[in-house]
Every structure is written in C-alpha cells, then in structure tokens.
Enzyme design. Sequence first.
Site, PDB file in Angstrom:
ATOM      1  N   LYS A  13       0.829  -1.220   0.000  1.00  6.44           N
ATOM      2  CA  LYS A  13       0.000   0.000   0.000  1.00  6.44           C
ATOM      3  C   LYS A  13       0.855   1.258   0.000  1.00  6.44           C
ATOM      4  CE  LYS A  13      -2.408  -0.812   3.775  1.00  6.44           C
ATOM      5  NZ  LYS A  13      -1.990  -2.162   4.167  1.00  6.44           N
ATOM      6  N   ARG A  88     -10.256   0.841   8.788  1.00  5.24           N
ATOM      7  CA  ARG A  88      -9.776  -0.514   9.058  1.00  5.24           C
ATOM      8  C   ARG A  88     -10.774  -1.348   9.845  1.00  5.24           C
ATOM      9  NH1 ARG A  88      -3.770   0.633   8.999  1.00  5.24           N
ATOM     10  NH2 ARG A  88      -2.672  -1.235   9.644  1.00  5.24           N
ATOM     11  N   ARG A 127      10.931  -7.121   5.449  1.00  2.95           N
ATOM     12  CA  ARG A 127      10.922  -5.750   5.944  1.00  2.95           C
ATOM     13  C   ARG A 127      11.440  -5.714   7.385  1.00  2.95           C
ATOM     14  NH1 ARG A 127       5.376  -2.529   5.067  1.00  2.95           N
ATOM     15  NH2 ARG A 127       4.766  -3.165   7.127  1.00  2.95           N
ATOM     16  N   ARG A 137      10.401   0.040  11.805  1.00  2.79           N
ATOM     17  CA  ARG A 137       9.100  -0.151  12.440  1.00  2.79           C
ATOM     18  C   ARG A 137       9.204  -1.129  13.591  1.00  2.79           C
ATOM     19  NH1 ARG A 137       4.209   0.039   8.338  1.00  2.79           N
ATOM     20  NH2 ARG A 137       3.333  -1.009  10.143  1.00  2.79           N
ATOM     21  N   ARG A 148      -0.890  -8.921  13.433  1.00  2.93           N
ATOM     22  CA  ARG A 148      -1.459  -7.915  12.534  1.00  2.93           C
ATOM     23  C   ARG A 148      -2.274  -8.571  11.424  1.00  2.93           C
ATOM     24  NH1 ARG A 148       3.302  -4.806  10.458  1.00  2.93           N
ATOM     25  NH2 ARG A 148       1.786  -3.402   9.536  1.00  2.93           N
TER      26      ARG A 148
HETATM   27  P1  AMP Z   1       0.172   0.728   9.182  1.00  2.00           P
HETATM   28  O1  AMP Z   1       1.413   1.477   8.906  1.00  2.00           O
HETATM   29  O2  AMP Z   1      -0.998   1.224   8.373  1.00  2.00           O
HETATM   30  O3  AMP Z   1       0.334  -0.762   9.078  1.00  2.00           O
HETATM   31  O4  AMP Z   1      -0.217   1.033  10.710  1.00  2.00           O
HETATM   32  C1  AMP Z   1       0.652   0.708  11.768  1.00  2.00           C
HETATM   33  C2  AMP Z   1      -0.133   0.602  13.078  1.00  2.00           C
HETATM   34  O5  AMP Z   1      -0.772   1.867  13.357  1.00  2.00           O
HETATM   35  C3  AMP Z   1      -1.260  -0.412  13.089  1.00  2.00           C
HETATM   36  O6  AMP Z   1      -0.822  -1.721  13.358  1.00  2.00           O
HETATM   37  C4  AMP Z   1      -2.157   0.147  14.190  1.00  2.00           C
HETATM   38  O7  AMP Z   1      -1.625  -0.100  15.472  1.00  2.00           O
HETATM   39  C5  AMP Z   1      -2.056   1.645  13.934  1.00  2.00           C
HETATM   40  N1  AMP Z   1      -3.065   2.096  12.954  1.00  2.00           N
HETATM   41  C6  AMP Z   1      -2.846   2.635  11.707  1.00  2.00           C
HETATM   42  N2  AMP Z   1      -3.996   2.922  11.094  1.00  2.00           N
HETATM   43  C7  AMP Z   1      -4.981   2.551  11.948  1.00  2.00           C
HETATM   44  C8  AMP Z   1      -6.388   2.560  11.881  1.00  2.00           C
HETATM   45  N3  AMP Z   1      -7.045   3.019  10.788  1.00  2.00           N
HETATM   46  N4  AMP Z   1      -7.087   2.104  12.952  1.00  2.00           N
HETATM   47  C9  AMP Z   1      -6.463   1.662  14.046  1.00  2.00           C
HETATM   48  N5  AMP Z   1      -5.131   1.583  14.171  1.00  2.00           N
HETATM   49  C10 AMP Z   1      -4.381   2.037  13.137  1.00  2.00           C
END
Ligand code: AMP
Length: 194
Positions: A13, A88, A127, A137, A148
Amino acid sequence: MRIVLFGPPGAGKGTQAQRLVARHGILHVSTGHMLRAAVRSESALGEKVKTVMESGRLVPDELIGEVVADRLSQEDASDGFLLDGFPRTARQVAILDDVLERLGVRLDRVVLLDVPETVVVERLAGRARDGDRGEKRADDTVEIIRERLKIYREQTEPVAAIYRERGLLARIDGTGSINDVSDRVESLLAGAGS
Ligand code: AMP
C-alpha cells in the site's frame, strides 16, 4: 479524486500510495505514518498509541477517527486525497461516512490490493530484517506480523464487503513487480472520478 487504498499489511500500500499521489497530485493520508510520527515526537497522541501500536493491535476507532477527520478538514485535502490504512474496521467506515458527509464529498473508489497471505508474510519478514526504506518499524517482528494479519482478517476484511455492497470496491492483483501493480491500479482509476 478521493480514494481508499486497502489491503493486508505488506500488500504494498505504502509504495503504491506514493506513486498514486505523485501522479494525481492528491494528498496522501497514511494513518500508520501519522501515528508513527506522533510516537516519535512524543506528543500526547503518541503517548496514547505507542503501546497499542507496538503490540500490532489497532488503536481505538474514535481516536483514529478524530485524527482523520482533522486531517481531511484541512485546506490541502480539498482537491482530493488517498486514504492509506483507514478505514480498518466497520466502525471506521461509519466515522468516515460522517466526515465525508460533513465535507460534502464522496469516495470515487476503494482499491483493494489483493496479495495472498503467504506472500505477505514473506514480504513482512523481509521488511523486519531490512527496515522499510529507512522507516524502522517496531511492529515488524514475526510474532507481531502474525497478530497484525489476524487482526486484518477479523476486523479489516469486513470493510471490503461493505464497500463491495456499495459498488465502490475494485480488487487489484497486488502480486508481481511494483510497476505491474501500479499499471493495474492506473488503468482501473482511468475510469474513476476526476
Ligand atoms: P500501518 O502502517 O498502516 O500498518 O499502521 C501501523 C499501526 O498503526 C497499526 O498496526 C495500528 O496499530 C495503527 N493504525 C494505523 N492505522 C490505523 C487505523 N485506521 N485504525 C487503528 N489503528 C491504526
């Protein structure tokens, strides 16, 4: 153009989002990126979400909803945006519906980057080893990757069904090279919005 880019962790993404926003001149709204920045800057929001993020779980819907509502209300979002990592959960879809209604705009498309779980696990493990283009990360370890993915299946996949029913969902094969995937995305979007 207003689009949601959607898919499991490791679907690509972030990479596709960067190409899309550059090509279409729209704002990139990545909730993961905003939350990691908040954690790094040790802001009040960062303090609230740090532990949850490190565990691989989702931060509360109302909290992330406020962050997104605030960002989409700013001037630079008025010409269009790409949402990356939001909504999400089904609740976040409802929150986004309210925000868009208040702003008097609609989504053009929800693009699902479809990548089999075996491929996703391999990519995320890579990653975890190499770091993600410099953005280290804390949530890229094997156990947290599993968590996740589980959360994606249980809480995020239902979001696809909601948008499919509304006729907004487009499923794109997310396997293959970055260029192949972005060609597929672009030919899909050639028919959507302005
Ligand atoms: P990502 O980079 O999109 O994978 O997001 C990393 C982390 O941020 C996720 O595993 C969640 O802990 C938090 N996070 C990001 N976007 C959301 C969302 N829309 N709702 C809830 N938690 C989020």
